[in-house]
Motif scaffolding. Structure first.
Motif, PDB file in Angstrom:
ATOM      1  N   LYS A  46       4.499   4.927  -5.596  1.00  0.00           N
ATOM      2  CA  LYS A  46       3.848   5.138  -4.376  1.00  0.00           C
ATOM      3  C   LYS A  46       3.923   3.921  -3.611  1.00  0.00           C
ATOM      4  CE  LYS A  46      -0.002   5.983  -6.841  1.00  0.00           C
ATOM      5  NZ  LYS A  46       0.429   5.682  -8.254  1.00  0.00           N
ATOM      6  N   SER A  47       3.849   2.828  -4.414  1.00  0.00           N
ATOM      7  CA  SER A  47       3.626   1.442  -3.882  1.00  0.00           C
ATOM      8  C   SER A  47       4.948   1.103  -3.332  1.00  0.00           C
ATOM      9  CB  SER A  47       3.340   0.408  -4.843  1.00  0.00           C
ATOM     10  OG  SER A  47       2.208   0.554  -5.133  1.00  0.00           O
ATOM     11  N   THR A  48       6.105   1.611  -3.919  1.00  0.00           N
ATOM     12  CA  THR A  48       7.532   1.407  -3.393  1.00  0.00           C
ATOM     13  C   THR A  48       7.668   2.191  -2.271  1.00  0.00           C
ATOM     14  OG1 THR A  48       8.352   1.236  -5.567  1.00  0.00           O
ATOM     15  CG2 THR A  48      10.030   2.001  -4.094  1.00  0.00           C
ATOM     16  N   LEU A  50       5.460   3.152   0.168  1.00  0.00           N
ATOM     17  CA  LEU A  50       4.688   2.405   1.130  1.00  0.00           C
ATOM     18  C   LEU A  50       5.113   1.296   1.788  1.00  0.00           C
ATOM     19  CD1 LEU A  50       1.783   3.553   2.142  1.00  0.00           C
ATOM     20  CD2 LEU A  50       0.811   1.481   1.311  1.00  0.00           C
ATOM     21  N   HIS A  51       6.037   0.411   0.920  1.00  0.00           N
ATOM     22  CA  HIS A  51       6.587  -0.806   1.204  1.00  0.00           C
ATOM     23  C   HIS A  51       7.671  -0.398   1.985  1.00  0.00           C
ATOM     24  CE1 HIS A  51       4.663  -3.082  -2.497  1.00  0.00           C
ATOM     25  NE2 HIS A  51       4.039  -2.998  -1.539  1.00  0.00           N
ATOM     26  N   LEU A  52       8.455   0.499   1.731  1.00  0.00           N
ATOM     27  CA  LEU A  52       9.776   1.320   2.517  1.00  0.00           C
ATOM     28  C   LEU A  52       9.144   1.602   3.834  1.00  0.00           C
ATOM     29  CD1 LEU A  52      11.575   3.138  -0.465  1.00  0.00           C
ATOM     30  CD2 LEU A  52      12.640   0.688   0.731  1.00  0.00           C
ATOM     31  N   PHE A  91      -4.265  -4.217   1.702  1.00  0.00           N
ATOM     32  CA  PHE A  91      -3.781  -4.325   0.164  1.00  0.00           C
ATOM     33  C   PHE A  91      -5.220  -4.115  -0.815  1.00  0.00           C
ATOM     34  CE2 PHE A  91      -0.874  -6.682   2.485  1.00  0.00           C
ATOM     35  CZ  PHE A  91       0.509  -6.279   2.041  1.00  0.00           C
ATOM     36  N   GLN A  92      -4.958  -3.694  -1.814  1.00  0.00           N
ATOM     37  CA  GLN A  92      -6.126  -3.785  -2.791  1.00  0.00           C
ATOM     38  C   GLN A  92      -6.591  -5.080  -2.891  1.00  0.00           C
ATOM     39  OE1 GLN A  92      -5.061  -1.846  -6.566  1.00  0.00           O
ATOM     40  NE2 GLN A  92      -6.821  -2.742  -7.663  1.00  0.00           N
ATOM     41  N   SER A  93      -5.795  -6.097  -2.932  1.00  0.00           N
ATOM     42  CA  SER A  93      -6.023  -7.418  -3.343  1.00  0.00           C
ATOM     43  C   SER A  93      -6.498  -8.348  -2.247  1.00  0.00           C
ATOM     44  CB  SER A  93      -5.134  -8.174  -4.359  1.00  0.00           C
ATOM     45  OG  SER A  93      -3.978  -7.931  -3.740  1.00  0.00           O
ATOM     46  N   ALA A 165      -2.087   1.732   3.618  1.00  0.00           N
ATOM     47  CA  ALA A 165      -3.137   0.987   2.866  1.00  0.00           C
ATOM     48  C   ALA A 165      -2.758   1.363   1.519  1.00  0.00           C
ATOM     49  CB  ALA A 165      -4.618   1.376   3.285  1.00  0.00           C
ATOM     50  N   ASP A 166      -2.541   0.343   0.513  1.00  0.00           N
ATOM     51  CA  ASP A 166      -2.403   0.581  -0.920  1.00  0.00           C
ATOM     52  C   ASP A 166      -3.580   0.298  -1.819  1.00  0.00           C
ATOM     53  OD1 ASP A 166      -1.133   0.509  -3.180  1.00  0.00           O
ATOM     54  OD2 ASP A 166       0.638  -0.772  -2.788  1.00  0.00           O
ATOM     55  N   GLU A 167      -3.981   1.208  -2.176  1.00  0.00           N
ATOM     56  CA  GLU A 167      -5.211   1.256  -3.090  1.00  0.00           C
ATOM     57  C   GLU A 167      -6.327   0.328  -2.146  1.00  0.00           C
ATOM     58  OE1 GLU A 167      -6.316   2.871  -5.787  1.00  0.00           O
ATOM     59  OE2 GLU A 167      -4.509   3.693  -6.697  1.00  0.00           O
TER      60      GLU A 167
HETATM   61  P1  ADP Z   1      -0.115  -0.791  -8.394  1.00  0.00           P
HETATM   62  O1  ADP Z   1       0.021  -0.391  -9.411  1.00  0.00           O
HETATM   63  O2  ADP Z   1      -1.545  -1.461  -8.142  1.00  0.00           O
HETATM   64  O3  ADP Z   1       0.425  -0.323  -6.986  1.00  0.00           O
HETATM   65  P2  ADP Z   1       2.100  -2.456  -9.141  1.00  0.00           P
HETATM   66  O4  ADP Z   1       1.827  -2.984 -10.388  1.00  0.00           O
HETATM   67  O5  ADP Z   1       2.912  -1.141  -8.945  1.00  0.00           O
HETATM   68  O6  ADP Z   1       0.702  -2.160  -8.551  1.00  0.00           O
HETATM   69  O7  ADP Z   1       2.998  -3.341  -8.190  1.00  0.00           O
HETATM   70  C1  ADP Z   1       2.361  -4.566  -7.866  1.00  0.00           C
HETATM   71  C2  ADP Z   1       3.698  -5.321  -7.112  1.00  0.00           C
HETATM   72  O8  ADP Z   1       4.560  -5.664  -8.123  1.00  0.00           O
HETATM   73  C3  ADP Z   1       4.402  -4.483  -6.386  1.00  0.00           C
HETATM   74  O9  ADP Z   1       4.537  -5.334  -4.955  1.00  0.00           O
HETATM   75  C4  ADP Z   1       5.770  -4.365  -7.016  1.00  0.00           C
HETATM   76  O10 ADP Z   1       6.975  -4.611  -6.193  1.00  0.00           O
HETATM   77  C5  ADP Z   1       5.870  -5.303  -8.023  1.00  0.00           C
HETATM   78  N1  ADP Z   1       6.162  -4.656  -9.286  1.00  0.00           N
HETATM   79  C6  ADP Z   1       5.815  -3.549  -9.826  1.00  0.00           C
HETATM   80  N2  ADP Z   1       6.396  -3.249 -10.995  1.00  0.00           N
HETATM   81  C7  ADP Z   1       7.107  -4.253 -11.191  1.00  0.00           C
HETATM   82  C8  ADP Z   1       8.401  -4.568 -12.269  1.00  0.00           C
HETATM   83  N3  ADP Z   1       8.617  -3.744 -13.209  1.00  0.00           N
HETATM   84  N4  ADP Z   1       9.113  -5.507 -12.194  1.00  0.00           N
HETATM   85  C9  ADP Z   1       9.003  -6.560 -11.268  1.00  0.00           C
HETATM   86  N5  ADP Z   1       7.887  -6.053 -10.102  1.00  0.00           N
HETATM   87  C10 ADP Z   1       7.225  -5.189 -10.226  1.00  0.00           C
END
Ligand code: ADP
Ligand code: ADP
Length: 227
Positions: A46-48, A50-52, A91-93, A165-167
């Motif tokens: 999901k986050s990936t 949204l970032h794209l 963002f969430q944070s 919006a991410d969480e």
């Molecule tokens: P959420 O679950 O709250 O979306 P994530 O943990 O998925 O948060 O991701 C938070 C950030 O950490 C993202 O920007 C993502 O690019 C990075 N990220 C997530 N997983 C990895 C990983 N395995 N290695 C490096 N960076 C990661």
């Protein structure tokens, strides 16, 4: 009118044995004014995605169009201009700048873009975000809900076409969550903005007019709830 188009979008991280396919060959379009919730298990991409969509990451293959512009076909400088003018991120944070006041954080996108502030609009924003008496406070002097309202103000100050919006309510209690969602919806409706948000909260997803479920980097379901 189509505001967003995702075409054969794929993102992988790492190489060889460590390769992770975060999202795989996604295709969908979003119309102007839609409110889309993206749901799915943790790690599903999901986050990936949204970032794209927001132009802050590069796809491995495939394209993203915002208002018909192939954003990853742009030069880096043009992409960052498009990102600043068309997209607002929450963002969430919160991600506020700790040494800047609430108002300065909200004005940040306009300062970066060298654009004149619409003083009336900024005042209106502070008003609807209930931050008028907090405009000169630093983030550390604000509650979580207030900090998130500041980050919404920052996302909205350039009147973006798309709010991502991410969480956004992930760190908030239910009262503040409700408020934050209402604020984003209010702006989206008033300025005909498209709202795309990731959430684990079914109360929030149920208010969207479309829910896209992502599992293992693929679209599992894409349902229009109401129009
Ligand atoms: P959420 O679950 O709250 O979306 P994530 O943990 O998925 O948060 O991701 C938070 C950030 O950490 C993202 O920007 C993502 O690019 C990075 N990220 C997530 N997983 C990895 C990983 N395995 N290695 C490096 N960076 C990661
Ligand atoms: P979600 O937002 O649904 O929790 P993410 O998009 O953060 O999912 O992550 C999808 C997958 O991609 C996960 O397996 C995660 O570990 C991986 N991932 C995300 N960001 C990175 C990164 N920067 N480097 C390596 N792997 C990543």
């Amino acid at each position: 009118m189509e505001i967003l188009k995702v075409e054969n979008l794929t993102k992988t991280y790492g190489k060889g044995d460590n390769e992770v396919v975060a999202i795989e060959n996604l295709n969908f379009t979003v119309e102007k004014g839609e409110f889309v919730a993206i749901v799915g298990p943790s790690g599903s991409g999901k986050s990936t995605l949204l970032h794209l969509i927001g132009g802050v990451d590069k796809p491995t293959s495939g394209k993203v169009f915002i208002e018909g512009v192939d954003i990853y076909g742009l030069k880096e400088k043009q992409l960052s201009i498009l990102r600043r003018r068309k997209v607002g991120f929450v963002f969430q944070s919160y991600n506020l700048i700790p040494v800047l006041t609430a108002e300065e954080n909200i004005l940040m996108p306009l300062l970066l873009d060298n654009r004149k502030q619409d003083k009336n609009y900024i005042d209106e924003l502070l008003e609807i975000l209930s931050l008028k008496d907090r405009r000169n406070h630093l983030p550390s002097q604000l509650s979580g809900g207030q900090q998130q309202r500041v980050s919404i103000g920052r996302a909205l100050s350039n009147k973006p076409a798309v709010i991502l919006a991410d969480e956004p309510t992930g760190n908030l209690d239910s009262k503040n969550s409700k408020e934050v969602l209402e604020l984003m919806r209010y702006s989206a409706q008033k300025y005909n903005q498209t709202l795309i948000l990731i959430t684990h909260d079914m109360n929030i997803a149920s208010q969207a007019n479309r829910v896209i479920s992502i599992i293992d980097g693929k679209i599992f379901a894409d349902e229009v709830v109401r129009k």
